[in-house]
Enzyme design. Sequence first.
Site, short mmCIF file in Angstrom:
data_model
loop_
_atom_site.label_atom_id
_atom_site.label_comp_id
_atom_site.label_asym_id
_atom_site.label_seq_id
_atom_site.Cartn_x
_atom_site.Cartn_y
_atom_site.Cartn_z
N ASN A 168 0.84 -1.19 0.00
CA ASN A 168 0.00 0.00 0.00
C ASN A 168 0.88 1.24 0.00
OD1 ASN A 168 -2.85 1.06 0.25
ND2 ASN A 168 -1.80 2.23 1.84
N TYR A 172 0.44 10.04 4.22
CA TYR A 172 0.17 10.32 5.62
C TYR A 172 1.29 11.21 6.12
CZ TYR A 172 -1.76 5.60 4.67
OH TYR A 172 -2.34 4.49 4.11
N ARG A 173 0.96 12.37 6.62
CA ARG A 173 2.00 13.33 7.02
C ARG A 173 2.92 12.76 8.10
NH1 ARG A 173 -2.46 16.37 10.21
NH2 ARG A 173 -1.97 15.69 12.32
N TRP A 186 -1.05 7.94 10.06
CA TRP A 186 -2.08 7.23 9.30
C TRP A 186 -3.31 7.19 10.17
CZ3 TRP A 186 2.20 3.25 8.64
CH2 TRP A 186 2.45 2.56 9.82
N GLU A 234 -1.45 1.10 -5.51
CA GLU A 234 -1.36 2.47 -6.02
C GLU A 234 -0.35 2.57 -7.16
OE1 GLU A 234 -1.72 1.82 -2.78
OE2 GLU A 234 -3.41 3.07 -2.18
N ASP A 283 -4.53 22.19 9.43
CA ASP A 283 -4.94 21.07 8.56
C ASP A 283 -5.82 21.49 7.39
OD1 ASP A 283 -5.08 18.30 7.92
OD2 ASP A 283 -4.94 17.84 10.06
C1 LIG Z 1 -1.61 16.72 1.20
C2 LIG Z 1 -2.32 15.56 1.82
C3 LIG Z 1 -2.00 15.14 3.09
C4 LIG Z 1 -2.65 14.07 3.69
N1 LIG Z 1 -2.32 13.70 4.96
C5 LIG Z 1 -2.93 12.64 5.53
C6 LIG Z 1 -2.54 12.22 6.84
O1 LIG Z 1 -1.70 12.83 7.49
N2 LIG Z 1 -3.16 11.12 7.35
C7 LIG Z 1 -4.10 10.41 6.66
O2 LIG Z 1 -4.60 9.41 7.18
N3 LIG Z 1 -4.51 10.80 5.43
C8 LIG Z 1 -3.92 11.89 4.84
N4 LIG Z 1 -4.29 12.28 3.59
C9 LIG Z 1 -5.36 11.53 2.89
C10 LIG Z 1 -4.87 10.18 2.39
O3 LIG Z 1 -3.69 10.32 1.66
C11 LIG Z 1 -5.95 9.53 1.53
O4 LIG Z 1 -7.07 9.30 2.35
C12 LIG Z 1 -5.50 8.23 0.87
O5 LIG Z 1 -6.52 7.79 0.00
C13 LIG Z 1 -5.20 7.14 1.86
O6 LIG Z 1 -4.75 5.99 1.15
P1 LIG Z 1 -5.01 4.51 1.69
O7 LIG Z 1 -6.48 4.21 1.42
O8 LIG Z 1 -4.11 3.67 0.86
O9 LIG Z 1 -4.72 4.48 3.12
C14 LIG Z 1 -3.66 13.38 2.98
C15 LIG Z 1 -3.98 13.79 1.69
C16 LIG Z 1 -3.34 14.86 1.10
C17 LIG Z 1 -3.71 15.30 -0.28
MN LIG Z 2 -4.43 2.19 -0.60
#
Ligand SMILES: Cc1cc2nc3c(=O)[nH]c(=O)nc-3n(C[C@H](O)[C@H](O)[C@H](O)COP(=O)(O)O)c2cc1C
Ligand SMILES: [Mn+2]
Length: 482
Positions: A168, A172-173, A186, A234, A283
């Site tokens: 995956n 996630y910041r 996450w 991805e 945020d």
């Molecule tokens: C700039 C940016 C920062 C993000 N930061 C976070 C974060 O810190 N934590 C989080 O859970 N999702 C964050 N997201 C949203 C996730 O990247 C998004 O929900 C993603 O689809 C998660 O992928 P996954 O389904 O593979 O977990 C962020 C999105 C963007 C555009």
């Molecule tokens: Mn995913």
Amino acid sequence: MAYNDLRDFIKALEKNKELKRIPFEVDPELEITEFADRAVKSAGPALLFEKPKGYSTPVLINAFASMRRMEIALEVDSVDEVAARIVEFLEMKMPEGLMGKIKMLPKLAEVGSFFPKIVAKGACQEVVKTENFSLFDYPVLKCWPDDGGRFVTLPLVFSRNPDTGKRNCGMYRVQIYDERTTGMHWQTHKQGAEHYRRMKAAGKNTKMEVAVAIGADPAVMYSAILPLPPDLDEMMIAGFLRSSPVEMVKCKTVDIEVPANAEIVLEGYVELGELRTEGPFGDHTGFYSLADEYPVFHVTCVTQRKEPIYATTIVGPPPMEDFYMGKAIERIFLPLMRLQLPEVRDICMPAEGVFHNLILVSIRKSYPGHARKVMSAIWGLGQAMFSKCIVVVDEEVDVQDVRGVAWKALNNIDPERDIQFTLGPVDSLDHASRLANFGSKMGVDATRKWPGEGFTRPWPDVIQMSPDVKARVDALWKKAGL
Ligand SMILES: Cc1cc2nc3c(=O)[nH]c(=O)nc-3n(C[C@H](O)[C@H](O)[C@H](O)COP(=O)(O)O)c2cc1C
Ligand SMILES: [Mn+2]
């Protein structure tokens, strides 16, 4: 031709006059934010800070921060082209006869080109640092005055599902705690968190391997934010977006692959069970999200290009760069949503709703209660489950015209009758919900009500001038000198 890496993308932005280089010193602590915020709100270009104060690594920001830049990132003239390509594949069926099958071959070959390819060497490993490195060597921004520290805001976090072995990549910041430790933000609904839970429950390991890539070709970076089903790689989707396989290279110290042409890669592990305060952080919502307990990422090795470029973004009061990334998601995912919900004509997530707070949906209404069926479906659909408020209108309402929706929806509702409340999971960023991650949602059925829904009064038409009068006044308008 697909971009090889972040540099290719920067060149394309520059060629299209969508990037401005800043040759003088600007502080990554707050000052770059102020530049980026003003630039995005005045339709300004992407910014490349060549001399972030105190660092030798340049900082790229706002690279995705307009629809035009999203188009350049995805190499299309309109993001609708991506949606059209998806539809083409969805509609792909076995052709009749041999000739038909032969004609199909290029399409099938194209599918083959989406899968990532492991390569032996990658530019992201030109420099390998296993000791004497510090995360403070990179110009990581402190974004907003009350932030809890410096945050890597565009990280591609790679982890492996311990049950399926599938990769995956999520964005996630990452908050920098010290030279070699960071937060791992996450949120509980995301795949990284799911991998972590499963590993912890299995009890076989004390550590979970993680790699974080920073700065890559735009399709790879963009794929990390897409709301994909769990276990859908991805990197395969990035391959589809760029019509060419993503080259991946094995990490030096962990059993994870990363994009071979990334700028910087942090390798390490998350200690299962170890939590630490993360945040506060200015945020997506435009508010500070509260500090909370999150896992800790221990960096054991840093690999990078010889002269890396640090890619980042800021989030905050909308619209920001993330709005444009989200708008492209809205366009690209509409055909996928329509597979399950063909009655949906269009959707719109206005900037003020910061994705999860508001979704406007137009439907072709076919039976009593149809709007509520669509709400329930959206609340059950992947990350659309976070939608705090769903407004459903009839198909003739253009949901991209937010003021038009407000006008018609507010006229069409009897609030007590037409508002549907429900309870369920809410976005971790919601600061108003009764509990973190759990709260209520509201659906507004703003469609025209039917007798079959108990509405027997006449329903009025929208006022429109007759076309012949319009034509006559067109002529008279000029005569009047207006
Ligand atoms: C700039 C940016 C920062 C993000 N930061 C976070 C974060 O810190 N934590 C989080 O859970 N999702 C964050 N997201 C949203 C996730 O990247 C998004 O929900 C993603 O689809 C998660 O992928 P996954 O389904 O593979 O977990 C962020 C999105 C963007 C555009
Ligand atoms: Mn995913």
